[in-house]
Design an enzyme around this catalytic site. Structure first.
Site, PDB file in Angstrom:
ATOM      1  N   ARG A 107     -22.552 -12.907  92.297  1.00 36.94           N
ATOM      2  CA  ARG A 107     -22.592 -12.979  90.830  1.00 36.94           C
ATOM      3  C   ARG A 107     -21.759 -14.180  90.425  1.00 36.94           C
ATOM      4  NH1 ARG A 107     -17.635 -10.878  89.174  1.00 36.94           N
ATOM      5  NH2 ARG A 107     -17.320  -8.977  90.356  1.00 36.94           N
ATOM      6  N   HIS A 120     -17.299  -9.927  86.263  1.00 40.75           N
ATOM      7  CA  HIS A 120     -17.842  -8.569  86.440  1.00 40.75           C
ATOM      8  C   HIS A 120     -18.513  -8.096  85.151  1.00 40.75           C
ATOM      9  CE1 HIS A 120     -18.058  -4.279  87.037  1.00 40.75           C
ATOM     10  NE2 HIS A 120     -17.177  -4.070  86.084  1.00 40.75           N
ATOM     11  N   TYR A 139      -9.561 -13.861  91.764  1.00 40.70           N
ATOM     12  CA  TYR A 139      -9.891 -13.310  93.085  1.00 40.70           C
ATOM     13  C   TYR A 139     -10.914 -14.132  93.867  1.00 40.70           C
ATOM     14  CZ  TYR A 139     -13.540 -11.133  90.129  1.00 40.70           C
ATOM     15  OH  TYR A 139     -14.549 -10.896  89.231  1.00 40.70           O
TER      16      TYR A 139
END
Lengths: 371, 325
Positions: free
Chosen positions: A269, A273, A283
């Protein structure tokens, strides 16, 4: 001297020999070249352009949804860019009578199964009419509880089987979802009943921020199907042809009474999120992002179709313009939805008469809302 | 008419509805060949076949999810959770999914599911089998929660539950399964959900209760009768929604009430009943409404349960406090 003892068992070897079997299935490489001719699903030119159209449309829908969210004109939104092949090529293998049980990122599949776009927007805004789907649309609302849709898909599949309907239940989760108990229960139930279900795991590498490696010691997520005794496959999730071929094969076996299949699609992706404050730079590195963007499903499919002479910039621009126009119209339609009333919520809680407690409150709110 | 135990009446209700509607399916752990661990589904697989009465793999959440999926293809699942102590394994399917299904789909996919499950203390089960978790499900909008106390009620209520268009949690007290027999009609009949039943009429005190505590309350009423007190026992039968009309009518007649439940004081239905009485009938009251409940500990291991469970003596003692207030 005693003879060297021969080891009679080797669980490590057993594990490795299973894991080695799960090689990534690919048909179209990053350059848009067919590398696995025997597996080519041989889609017609019309089908190929339709699939490309859907992926381009969805990329635009994603970009517009992100900006609409930033303007406060959409609510909950989970970005889809990077997952178009996983989502739309898998859906492309379905028929109208097949039933989709999506996760919250899987709105594009619903749209191409027949969900009016303005309803997707209403759902994003948190309007109850956004999941009051029309009759004949075989989908459930996007599931919020990770994995719950997997066991429900086993139920839909069992229902089809009992009724002798030749259709499949198709469900989606992500890499994080495979750690849930419901994931195992879903694939296990469908396996035990040999029900016509297809379980797709879109492995986009991160469950919010938690990397795939932290979810499980398993080398692949596809191999988890082995434990449930169901056929499983690891697919290049950025390759529309491989995803389509794997899903079509799974569907064929399912409707022929051969039971469920688990499909892991390796994808990424690009965005956060969700739009509710997730910051992927905490991250992920931009190197990783760049690496995956080179494998982009649209780039490779565009190259493939252009080489075949069935796609060009003009066609792409037409799709982009149409998507933008549709989105504008759908937003207008969503804006025109009636203001939500508590009495509306009360009316849809139960089929038939309301229980006494709610009836009493209904009267109270009817009066309150008439003022 | 036949003499039936409560469990026979429950089996009979399922048989009636399996015959009545081909969309009814019965499933759960060991419900097939084995007929259920309590034999509640005895003979049903043989009579209706493996397509309609079937075993599931051992996973409660999976059973709940299966029910959700089956409603989406037009079935009316009667799912068994082997013991209601296993509720925590299936709470998402019940409260998170089935209870919300009509709302989430704008009313398109209602969830006509009956969740049958044995519960209740006094039969020396292992841990996590006997707990009274009705308060947990009763607090979830979208669910109806039914707890019968007699064979006759069990059959009529279970048929109503299966025919209901919304999810119903139907809890069967294990101690009542075979504790007594009663005349139960062999034909189909229904008892409306949400309606309490006055099991004993009286004029001095109302005992409002449900499940196995109905029988403890009736015993207590006998004792109190001998001491000159006329006691009414109201069996709620459905604990969500409450039958306010019957509760209030009783309290307005007797002017005194106690509420009895097997669940812990912090956990059950009694607090709701007291609130409703206070909101609606406080001027009729001659005394505070007191509760008889289990104490607020976890359910004890088997040997300790009889010391822990509320009984007729506790009910008599509390009733006297209210009668002499």
């Amino acid at each position: 001297m005693a003879a060297k003892q021969v080891k009679q068992f080797d669980p490590v070897k057993t594990l490795h020999s299973i894991e080695e079997q799960f090689e990534m299935f690919q048909i179209l490489n990053e350059e848009g070249e067919i590398v696995n001719k025997d597996a080519d699903p041989n889609l017609s030119d019309d089908q190929l352009t339709e699939l490309m159209t859907r992926m381009v449309y969805t990329r635009i829908l994603d970009q517009r949804s992100i900006s609409l969210n930033r303007q406060g004109r959409l609510g909950f939104y989970a970005p889809t860019a990077g997952q178009e092949a996983s989502q739309l090529a898998s859906h492309f293998a379905l028929e109208k009578e097949d039933f989709i049980l999506p996760g919250y990122r899987d709105v594009p599949q619903l749209i191409f199964h027949g969900l009016p776009l303005h309803m997707a927007f209403l759902w994003s805004r948190g309007h109850y009419l956004g999941s009051a789907y029309p009759e004949g649309l075989n989908v459930l609302f996007p599931q919020i509880i990770i994995g719950a849709q997997y066991i429900q898909a086993a139920g839909v599949a069992l229902g089809f089987q009992k009724r002798g309907i030749k259709a499949v239940a198709m469900t989606y989760t992500g890499d994080g979802g495979t750690s849930q108990g419901d994931f195992y229960e879903g694939i296990n139930f469908a396996g035990a009943y040999r029900s016509p279900a297809i379980f797709v795991v879109q492995n986009n590498q991160y469950a919010i921020s938690t990397p795939r490696e932290l979810q499980t010691a398993a080398k692949t997520l596809a191999q988890k199907g082995v434990a449930a005794g169901i056929p499983s496959i690891l697919v290049d999730g950025m390759d529309p042809l491989a995803v389509y071929a794997a899903t079509r094969d799974a569907r064929e076996r399912a409707v022929n009474g051969e039971g469920p299949t688990l499909i892991e699609t390796m994808c990424y992706r690009y965005g956060p999120h969700t739009m509710a404050g997730d910051d992927p730079t905490r991250y992920r590195t931009s190197d990783t992002d760049n690496e995956w963007e080179k494998r982009d499903p649209l780039i490779r499919f565009r190259k493939y179709l252009e080489a075949k002479g069935i796609w060009n910039e003009e066609k792409e621009n037409e799709v982009i313009e149409r998507a933008k126009e549709d989105i504008k119209e759908a937003i207008k339609k969503a804006d025109a939805a009636p203001k939500q009333k508590v009495t509306d919520f009360m009316k849809i809680m139960y089929k038939g008469d309301m229980p006494f407690n709610l009836q009493e409150q209904f009267e109270l709110y009817t009066e309150k809302e008439s003022k | 008419m036949a003499q039936m135990t409560m469990i026979q009446a429950i089996t009979d209700a399922m048989r009636t509805e399996l015959k009545n509607d081909e969309n009814v399916l019965v499933f759960g752990e060991d419900v097939g060949v084995n007929g259920g661990v309590f034999r509640a589904t005895e003979g049903l697989q043989k009579e209706f076949g493996e397509e309609r009465v079937f075993d599931t793999p051992l996973a409660e959440s999976g059973i709940g999810g299966l029910a959700v999926g089956l409603t989406l293809t037009g079935f009316r699942p009667v799912m068994e959770i082997q013991f209601f102590g296993f509720l925590y394994e299936v709470i998402d399917s019940i409260s998170g999914q089935l209870a919300r299904q009509s709302y989430r789909t704008g009313g398109r996919y209602n969830a006509p599911v009956t969740i049958r499950s044995p519960f209740g203390g006094g039969v020396a089960t292992p841990e996590m089998h006997a707990d009274s978790f009705e308060g947990i499900v009763a607090s979830q909008p979208g669910l109806t929660v039914v707890i019968p106390s007699t064979p006759y009620d069990a059959k009529g209520l279970l048929i109503s539950a299966i025919r209901d268009e919304n999810p119903v949690v139907f809890l069967e007290h294990m101690k009542l399964y075979r504790s007594f027999r009663q005349e139960v009609p062999e034909e189909a009949y229904t008892i409306p959900l949400g309606k309490a039943d006055v099991k004993r009429e009286g004029t001095d005190l109302s005992i409002i209760t449900y499940g196995a505590m109905v029988h403890e309350s009736l015993k207590a009423a006998e004792v109190l009768e001998k001491e000159g007190h006329s006691v009414e026992v109201v069996d709620l039968r459905t604990v969500q929604p409450l039958d306010i009309e019957t509760i209030i009518a009783s309290v307005e007649k007797t002017n005194r009430a106690i509420v009895v439940q097997e669940a812990q004081k912090q956990a059950g239905i009694a607090a709701n009943v007291v609130s409703e009485i206070t909101e609606r009938a406080i001027l009729s009251l001659e005394a505070p409404v007191l509760r008889v409940t289990a104490p607020d500990t976890v359910y004890p291991f088997a040997q300790g349960e009889n010391a822990w469970l509320p009984n007729a003596n506790d009910i008599v003692a509390t009733a006297k406090k209210v009668l002499t207030f």
